[in-house]
Design an enzyme around this catalytic site. Structure first.
Site, PDB file in Angstrom:
ATOM      1  N   ASN A 177      10.402   4.446   3.048  1.00  0.00           N
ATOM      2  CA  ASN A 177      10.155   3.887   4.368  1.00  0.00           C
ATOM      3  C   ASN A 177      11.357   3.078   4.844  1.00  0.00           C
ATOM      4  O   ASN A 177      12.214   2.667   4.047  1.00  0.00           O
ATOM      5  CB  ASN A 177       8.951   2.947   4.299  1.00  0.00           C
ATOM      6  CG  ASN A 177       7.654   3.672   4.070  1.00  0.00           C
ATOM      7  OD1 ASN A 177       7.226   4.460   4.888  1.00  0.00           O
ATOM      8  ND2 ASN A 177       7.016   3.397   2.941  1.00  0.00           N
TER       9      ASN A 177
ATOM     10  N   HIS B 207      10.667   6.983   8.364  1.00  0.00           N
ATOM     11  CA  HIS B 207      11.297   7.120   7.056  1.00  0.00           C
ATOM     12  C   HIS B 207      12.790   7.360   7.275  1.00  0.00           C
ATOM     13  O   HIS B 207      13.200   7.882   8.310  1.00  0.00           O
ATOM     14  CB  HIS B 207      10.660   8.263   6.274  1.00  0.00           C
ATOM     15  CG  HIS B 207       9.298   7.940   5.750  1.00  0.00           C
ATOM     16  ND1 HIS B 207       8.834   8.401   4.543  1.00  0.00           N
ATOM     17  CD2 HIS B 207       8.291   7.187   6.270  1.00  0.00           C
ATOM     18  CE1 HIS B 207       7.602   7.961   4.335  1.00  0.00           C
ATOM     19  NE2 HIS B 207       7.250   7.221   5.376  1.00  0.00           N
TER      20      HIS B 207
ATOM     21  N   CYS C  96       6.066   9.620   0.411  1.00  0.00           N
ATOM     22  CA  CYS C  96       4.787  10.283   0.641  1.00  0.00           C
ATOM     23  C   CYS C  96       4.521  11.221  -0.530  1.00  0.00           C
ATOM     24  O   CYS C  96       5.289  12.171  -0.751  1.00  0.00           O
ATOM     25  CB  CYS C  96       4.804  11.076   1.946  1.00  0.00           C
ATOM     26  SG  CYS C  96       3.244  11.949   2.225  1.00  0.00           S
TER      27      CYS C  96
ATOM     28  N   HIS D  97       6.418   4.382  12.653  1.00  0.00           N
ATOM     29  CA  HIS D  97       6.514   4.352  11.192  1.00  0.00           C
ATOM     30  C   HIS D  97       7.569   5.379  10.771  1.00  0.00           C
ATOM     31  O   HIS D  97       7.277   6.570  10.676  1.00  0.00           O
ATOM     32  CB  HIS D  97       5.143   4.709  10.598  1.00  0.00           C
ATOM     33  CG  HIS D  97       5.050   4.598   9.119  1.00  0.00           C
ATOM     34  ND1 HIS D  97       4.191   3.717   8.488  1.00  0.00           N
ATOM     35  CD2 HIS D  97       5.691   5.260   8.123  1.00  0.00           C
ATOM     36  CE1 HIS D  97       4.303   3.840   7.182  1.00  0.00           C
ATOM     37  NE2 HIS D  97       5.209   4.783   6.942  1.00  0.00           N
TER      38      HIS D  97
ATOM     39  N   ARG E  30       0.824  -1.212   0.000  1.00  0.00           N
ATOM     40  CA  ARG E  30       0.000   0.000   0.000  1.00  0.00           C
ATOM     41  C   ARG E  30       0.855   1.258   0.000  1.00  0.00           C
ATOM     42  O   ARG E  30       0.941   1.975  -0.977  1.00  0.00           O
ATOM     43  CB  ARG E  30      -0.943  -0.029   1.227  1.00  0.00           C
ATOM     44  CG  ARG E  30      -2.101   0.969   1.144  1.00  0.00           C
ATOM     45  CD  ARG E  30      -1.755   2.372   1.577  1.00  0.00           C
ATOM     46  NE  ARG E  30      -1.287   2.447   2.959  1.00  0.00           N
ATOM     47  CZ  ARG E  30      -0.790   3.560   3.496  1.00  0.00           C
ATOM     48  NH1 ARG E  30      -0.673   4.677   2.779  1.00  0.00           N
ATOM     49  NH2 ARG E  30      -0.351   3.565   4.745  1.00  0.00           N
ATOM     50  N   ASP E  31       1.564   1.513   1.074  1.00  0.00           N
ATOM     51  CA  ASP E  31       2.343   2.738   1.200  1.00  0.00           C
ATOM     52  C   ASP E  31       3.511   2.759   0.227  1.00  0.00           C
ATOM     53  O   ASP E  31       3.925   3.819  -0.239  1.00  0.00           O
ATOM     54  CB  ASP E  31       2.842   2.866   2.641  1.00  0.00           C
ATOM     55  CG  ASP E  31       3.390   4.247   2.948  1.00  0.00           C
ATOM     56  OD1 ASP E  31       3.027   5.206   2.243  1.00  0.00           O
ATOM     57  OD2 ASP E  31       4.181   4.374   3.888  1.00  0.00           O
TER      58      ASP E  31
END
Length: 322
Positions: free
Chosen positions: A270, A230, A261, A228, A34-35
């Site tokens: 990430n 980065h 993002c 989460h 997803r991300d």
């Protein structure tokens, strides 16, 4: 689907040397499908996405964020959510497949396909709330309230993502108390878990500890927190270790380091799941993940995206295979 082959490393490495004060097991919340893929310029075919999820599960990951039920206009890379989700129905009850939903319509679409884990996406800062949701922070929270309520009434669990917890590209440093206020609102709304996002990768270990301590003082303990990070400034693993030392035992990561993002141009990838697993296994922390199979999966996906993985562990282990 054919199981991913193992990618060999150096026998016996990393050597497991436990450190005091760390959880015995960490649940990895895999966000690559997803991300990771939502930030790709190219549209990845749905068959490739489905195989990607299957390979991740075959590597031992048991929480894989599958897709997002957003309007195709905003995230065209994930416009195939209705087509993808049924292709994952054979993964069984032991695999968690959370999905991101932006509003009640997205919730309805997700629930209609049987989704039982829902995520909403809020912001700790006004600038990012405006850029991402075209709302103020409080307006966005008001929009999510019926989503969270509807999900819980349907028997689904809810994760609240909170972006810009440590720094904002427009506003600079984000006060800890500002983040705590929004976190408290999400918990009061009914979120079962919060994922604290370092969206532009500016956090450092002391800052992580300060935020977790402030949340704990407000009754939001580490048992319902995920992190989460980065890796923009190379701090993601250091920040993860700081979170583990404060009792966090759920960590978001993306296979091969995919993602960023789309609304924050300074955000890079990430934390790579392979880099995280290497560190955790070296600390003697259980993950259930087969690092060889996971690395082979990220190499496989990198080939389909037409570029090498940014993960240092993927590069090191795949180099040794040659």
């Amino acid at each position: 689907m054919t199981a991913a082959p193992r990618t060999p490393g150096v026998e016996g490495l990393p050597m497991a040397v436990p450190a005091p004060g760390l959880p015995p097991r960490v649940r990895i919340h895999e966000v690559g499908p997803r991300d990771g893929l939502q930030n790709e310029q190219a549209i990845v075919p749905v068959e490739v996405k489905a195989e990607f999820v299957h390979r991740l599960v075959d590597a031992g990951l048991r929480t894989v964020e599958a897709t997002s039920f957003v309007h195709p206009k905003w995230v065209p890379q994930l416009a195939d959510a209705e087509e993808l989700y049924p292709k994952l129905s054979d993964l069984g009850d032991g695999v968690r497949l959370p999905v991101l939903v932006p509003n009640t319509r997205g919730l309805e679409r997700a629930l209609a396909l049987g989704a039982r884990e829902i995520a909403v996406f809020a912001s700790a800062t006004e600038s990012f709330a405006k850029a991402n949701l075209n709302r103020t922070v409080d307006e966005a929270l008001a929009m999510f309230e019926p989503v969270v309520r509807g999900a819980r009434e349907a028997g689904a669990s809810v994760r609240g993502y909170l972006s810009m917890c440590f720094g904002d590209p427009w506003e600079g440093p984000v006060p800890v108390e500002q983040v705590v206020r929004v976190c408290r609102s999400l918990v009061d709304m009914g979120c079962d878990e919060l994922s604290l996002g370092d969206t532009i990768g500016v956090a450092t270990p002391g800052h992580v500890g300060a935020l977790l301590a402030a949340l704990d003082a407000e009754g939001v303990g580490a048992d319902r927190i995920a992190v989460h990070f980065h890796d923009t400034y190379g701090q993601a693993l250091a920040n993860t270790l700081a979170a583990l030392q404060h009792g966090v035992h759920t960590v978001d990561a993306s296979a091969g380091g995919l993602g960023g993002c789309p609304y924050a141009k300074s955000a890079t990838g990430n934390l790579a799941t392979e880099d995280l697993v290497w560190m955790l296994h070296g600390l003697g922390i259980e993950t259930g993940v087969d690092l060889g199979r996971l690395t082979a999966t990220s190499v496989w996906m990198a080939e389909r995206l037409g570029r090498p993985s940014p993960s240092r562990t993927v590069r090191a282990l795949s180099h040794k295979e040659q």
